[in-house]
Motif scaffolding. Structure first.
Motif, PDB file in Angstrom:
ATOM      1  N   GLY A  22       0.920  -1.192   0.315  1.00 58.02           N
ATOM      2  CA  GLY A  22      -0.081  -0.121  -0.103  1.00 58.02           C
ATOM      3  C   GLY A  22       0.693   1.365  -0.108  1.00 58.02           C
ATOM      4  O   GLY A  22       0.295   2.451  -0.227  1.00 58.02           O
ATOM      5  N   VAL A  23       2.251   1.324   0.226  1.00 54.84           N
ATOM      6  CA  VAL A  23       3.002   2.221   0.283  1.00 54.84           C
ATOM      7  C   VAL A  23       3.006   2.971  -1.136  1.00 54.84           C
ATOM      8  O   VAL A  23       3.207   2.245  -2.194  1.00 54.84           O
ATOM      9  CB  VAL A  23       4.463   2.037   0.937  1.00 54.84           C
ATOM     10  N   LEU A  24       3.056   4.312  -1.300  1.00 57.29           N
ATOM     11  CA  LEU A  24       2.972   5.172  -2.725  1.00 57.29           C
ATOM     12  C   LEU A  24       4.377   5.714  -2.741  1.00 57.29           C
ATOM     13  O   LEU A  24       4.620   6.587  -1.824  1.00 57.29           O
ATOM     14  CB  LEU A  24       1.806   6.032  -2.580  1.00 57.29           C
ATOM     15  N   LEU A  25       5.216   5.233  -3.811  1.00 59.77           N
ATOM     16  CA  LEU A  25       6.404   5.824  -3.820  1.00 59.77           C
ATOM     17  C   LEU A  25       6.262   6.705  -5.047  1.00 59.77           C
ATOM     18  O   LEU A  25       5.683   6.468  -6.061  1.00 59.77           O
ATOM     19  CB  LEU A  25       7.381   4.891  -4.362  1.00 59.77           C
ATOM     20  N   GLY A  26       6.630   8.067  -4.877  1.00 63.09           N
ATOM     21  CA  GLY A  26       6.725   9.103  -5.873  1.00 63.09           C
ATOM     22  C   GLY A  26       5.600   9.591  -6.235  1.00 63.09           C
ATOM     23  O   GLY A  26       5.149  10.057  -7.260  1.00 63.09           O
ATOM     24  N   ASP A  27       4.441   9.321  -5.081  1.00 64.90           N
ATOM     25  CA  ASP A  27       3.113   9.730  -5.600  1.00 64.90           C
ATOM     26  C   ASP A  27       2.564   9.056  -6.943  1.00 64.90           C
ATOM     27  O   ASP A  27       1.572   9.548  -7.574  1.00 64.90           O
ATOM     28  CB  ASP A  27       2.894  11.194  -5.842  1.00 64.90           C
ATOM     29  N   ARG A  28       3.111   7.763  -7.208  1.00 66.77           N
ATOM     30  CA  ARG A  28       2.743   7.176  -8.471  1.00 66.77           C
ATOM     31  C   ARG A  28       2.671   5.724  -8.386  1.00 66.77           C
ATOM     32  O   ARG A  28       1.754   5.023  -8.931  1.00 66.77           O
ATOM     33  CB  ARG A  28       3.859   7.639  -9.486  1.00 66.77           C
ATOM     34  N   TYR A  29       3.580   4.949  -7.678  1.00 64.92           N
ATOM     35  CA  TYR A  29       4.021   3.577  -7.567  1.00 64.92           C
ATOM     36  C   TYR A  29       3.478   3.037  -6.326  1.00 64.92           C
ATOM     37  O   TYR A  29       4.083   3.062  -5.343  1.00 64.92           O
ATOM     38  CB  TYR A  29       5.324   3.111  -8.043  1.00 64.92           C
ATOM     39  N   ARG A  30       2.295   2.374  -6.301  1.00 65.11           N
ATOM     40  CA  ARG A  30       1.511   1.840  -5.053  1.00 65.11           C
ATOM     41  C   ARG A  30       2.105   0.291  -5.013  1.00 65.11           C
ATOM     42  O   ARG A  30       2.042  -0.691  -6.013  1.00 65.11           O
ATOM     43  CB  ARG A  30       0.091   1.764  -5.138  1.00 65.11           C
ATOM     44  N   LEU A  31       3.003   0.225  -3.827  1.00 67.77           N
ATOM     45  CA  LEU A  31       3.419  -1.246  -3.679  1.00 67.77           C
ATOM     46  C   LEU A  31       2.453  -2.335  -3.304  1.00 67.77           C
ATOM     47  O   LEU A  31       1.313  -2.259  -2.684  1.00 67.77           O
ATOM     48  CB  LEU A  31       4.522  -1.456  -2.546  1.00 67.77           C
ATOM     49  N   GLY A  32       2.424  -3.631  -4.147  1.00 65.00           N
ATOM     50  CA  GLY A  32       1.251  -4.679  -3.666  1.00 65.00           C
ATOM     51  C   GLY A  32       2.238  -5.741  -2.841  1.00 65.00           C
ATOM     52  O   GLY A  32       2.764  -5.398  -1.799  1.00 65.00           O
ATOM     53  N   GLU A  33       2.589  -7.002  -3.520  1.00 65.54           N
ATOM     54  CA  GLU A  33       2.994  -8.097  -2.763  1.00 65.54           C
ATOM     55  C   GLU A  33       4.492  -7.945  -2.916  1.00 65.54           C
ATOM     56  O   GLU A  33       4.815  -7.520  -4.110  1.00 65.54           O
ATOM     57  CB  GLU A  33       2.804  -9.353  -3.004  1.00 65.54           C
ATOM     58  N   ARG A  34       5.434  -8.398  -2.051  1.00 64.23           N
ATOM     59  CA  ARG A  34       6.929  -8.376  -2.393  1.00 64.23           C
ATOM     60  C   ARG A  34       7.032  -9.754  -3.005  1.00 64.23           C
ATOM     61  O   ARG A  34       6.561 -10.703  -2.422  1.00 64.23           O
ATOM     62  CB  ARG A  34       7.491  -8.147  -0.995  1.00 64.23           C
ATOM     63  N   VAL A  35       7.985  -9.855  -4.170  1.00 63.99           N
ATOM     64  CA  VAL A  35       7.974 -10.961  -5.158  1.00 63.99           C
ATOM     65  C   VAL A  35       9.395 -11.617  -4.853  1.00 63.99           C
ATOM     66  O   VAL A  35       9.480 -12.714  -5.127  1.00 63.99           O
ATOM     67  CB  VAL A  35       7.487 -10.810  -6.408  1.00 63.99           C
ATOM     68  N   ALA A  36      10.295 -10.680  -4.480  1.00 57.22           N
ATOM     69  CA  ALA A  36      11.898 -11.149  -4.450  1.00 57.22           C
ATOM     70  C   ALA A  36      12.594 -10.545  -3.410  1.00 57.22           C
ATOM     71  O   ALA A  36      12.322  -9.069  -3.343  1.00 57.22           O
ATOM     72  CB  ALA A  36      12.394 -11.513  -5.732  1.00 57.22           C
ATOM     73  N   THR A  37      13.536 -11.212  -2.845  1.00 56.69           N
ATOM     74  CA  THR A  37      14.281 -10.280  -1.708  1.00 56.69           C
ATOM     75  C   THR A  37      15.738 -10.843  -2.321  1.00 56.69           C
ATOM     76  O   THR A  37      15.958 -12.112  -2.401  1.00 56.69           O
ATOM     77  CB  THR A  37      13.984 -10.779  -0.276  1.00 56.69           C
TER      78      THR A  37
END
Length: 332
Positions: free
Chosen positions: A5-20
């Motif tokens: 749910g975090v919004l980066l740069g007022d444009r990219y909303r994070l969903g699930e983390r797929v890799a670390t």
């Protein structure tokens, strides 16, 4: 803190983390402005704190964004954002590729047939040639960074984020840039990398596809990396056609000057070996993607999609990583 749910740069909303991995994390996200799915790679805070690193990261992102090839994951954007706790994060936005890692494909069937392996090799080499022409060396070509899409095409992801023609294998943080099982001798010994470095890694990927395991094993990643510099791999399976074995052997030459002169040359050799292999076997024994193809003599120069053929299973070994955090490298 990064969460769904975090919004980066007022444009990219994070969903699930797929890799670390050792450089950060990749999130499945949404470009809320264009309403499209994207992959967002967020760098580790320790890397963001290094101004030189972030400068290279942004410069490389600009170069990658200029690449146009169906086998290279497109880069859409790069930026920096402030989080709610006051911290800063650098991120890279790419196309989200819906595909299966080649590593998973090989593990599922044991190993790939020679014609399919050469198809994979030709597609990946052709994509790498485009990057090499732009001065970019991937440095971490491995089965996990080759995604097989639903239509069978192969896409190369997770390019190295530092321009590396003049870089040695070890960074100041003592992190080897690459994966031990697919690492070239020059990377393993801290020498400068070049396009030939990626060619060697592709040779190791082809070996993995044919044998069901990487060229070398060891008690730890460093031991595996050094074996690349000092030893020859075991012979490929006895059913490997000579033309296919010759392509892999040349790509895996210890000295960069003994390998193919370019990734394009490797792609052409792999395509020739693929066609020669198809021409030597009956239609009933050809891999699935080749069954509907025209007669072998009329097989087009373009590289066909891949599919697993029915071959005896071989236990696949996992690829040890060399990274500061001893974690898998991040892939889109």
């Amino acid at each position: 803190m990064l969460t769904r749910g975090v919004l980066l740069g007022d444009r990219y909303r994070l969903g699930e983390r797929v890799a670390t991995g050792g450089m950060g994390a990749v999130w499945r996200g949404t470009d809320v402005l264009l309403e499209r799915e994207v992959a967002v790679k967020v760098l580790l805070p320790s890397l963001v704190a290094d101004p030189e690193f972030t400068a290279r990261f942004r410069a490389e992102a600009r170069m990658l964004a200029a690449l146009r090839h169906p086998g290279v994951v497109p880069v859409h954007d790069v930026g920096q954002a402030a989080l709610g706790d006051g911290s800063q994060v650098d991120y890279l936005v790419m196309e989200y590729v819906e595909g299966e890692p080649l590593s998973a494909r090989v593990r599922a069937v044991g190993r790939l047939d020679p014609a399919t392996t050469m198809s994979v090799l030709a597609q990946a080499a052709d994509a790498l040639h485009t990057a090499h022409l732009a001065g970019i060396v991937h440095r971490d070509v491995k089965p996990g960074n080759l995604l097989v899409k639903a239509d069978g095409s192969v896409v190369l992801v997770d390019f190295g984020i530092a321009r590396s023609r003049d870089m040695a294998g070890l960074t100041a943080a003592n992190m080897v840039l690459g994966t031990a099982s697919y690492m070239s001798p020059e990377q393993a010994t801290g020498q400068p990398v070049s396009a030939a470095t990626d060619i060697y890694a592709l040779g190791a990927v082809a070996y993995f596809c044919l044998a069901g395991q990487p060229p070398f094993h060891g008690d730890n990643p460093l031991a595996v990396a050094l074996r690349h510099a000092q030893e020859d791999p075991a012979a490929l399976p006895a059913d490997t056609p000579p033309a296919v074995a010759a392509v892999v052997a040349r790509a895996l030459a210890k000295r960069p000057e003994d390998r193919f002169g370019s990734a394009a040359e490797l792609a052409a050799a792999a395509a020739d070996a693929r066609d020669a292999t198809l021409a030597s076997i009956p239609v009933s024994a050809r891999p699935p993607w080749a069954l509907a193809a025209p007669a072998p003599s009329a097989v087009p120069a373009s590289v066909p999609p891949i599919a697993a053929a029915s071959v005896p299973p071989v236990a696949a070994a996992s690829a040890p990583q060399i990274a500061a955090a001893s974690a898998p490298q991040v892939a889109a």
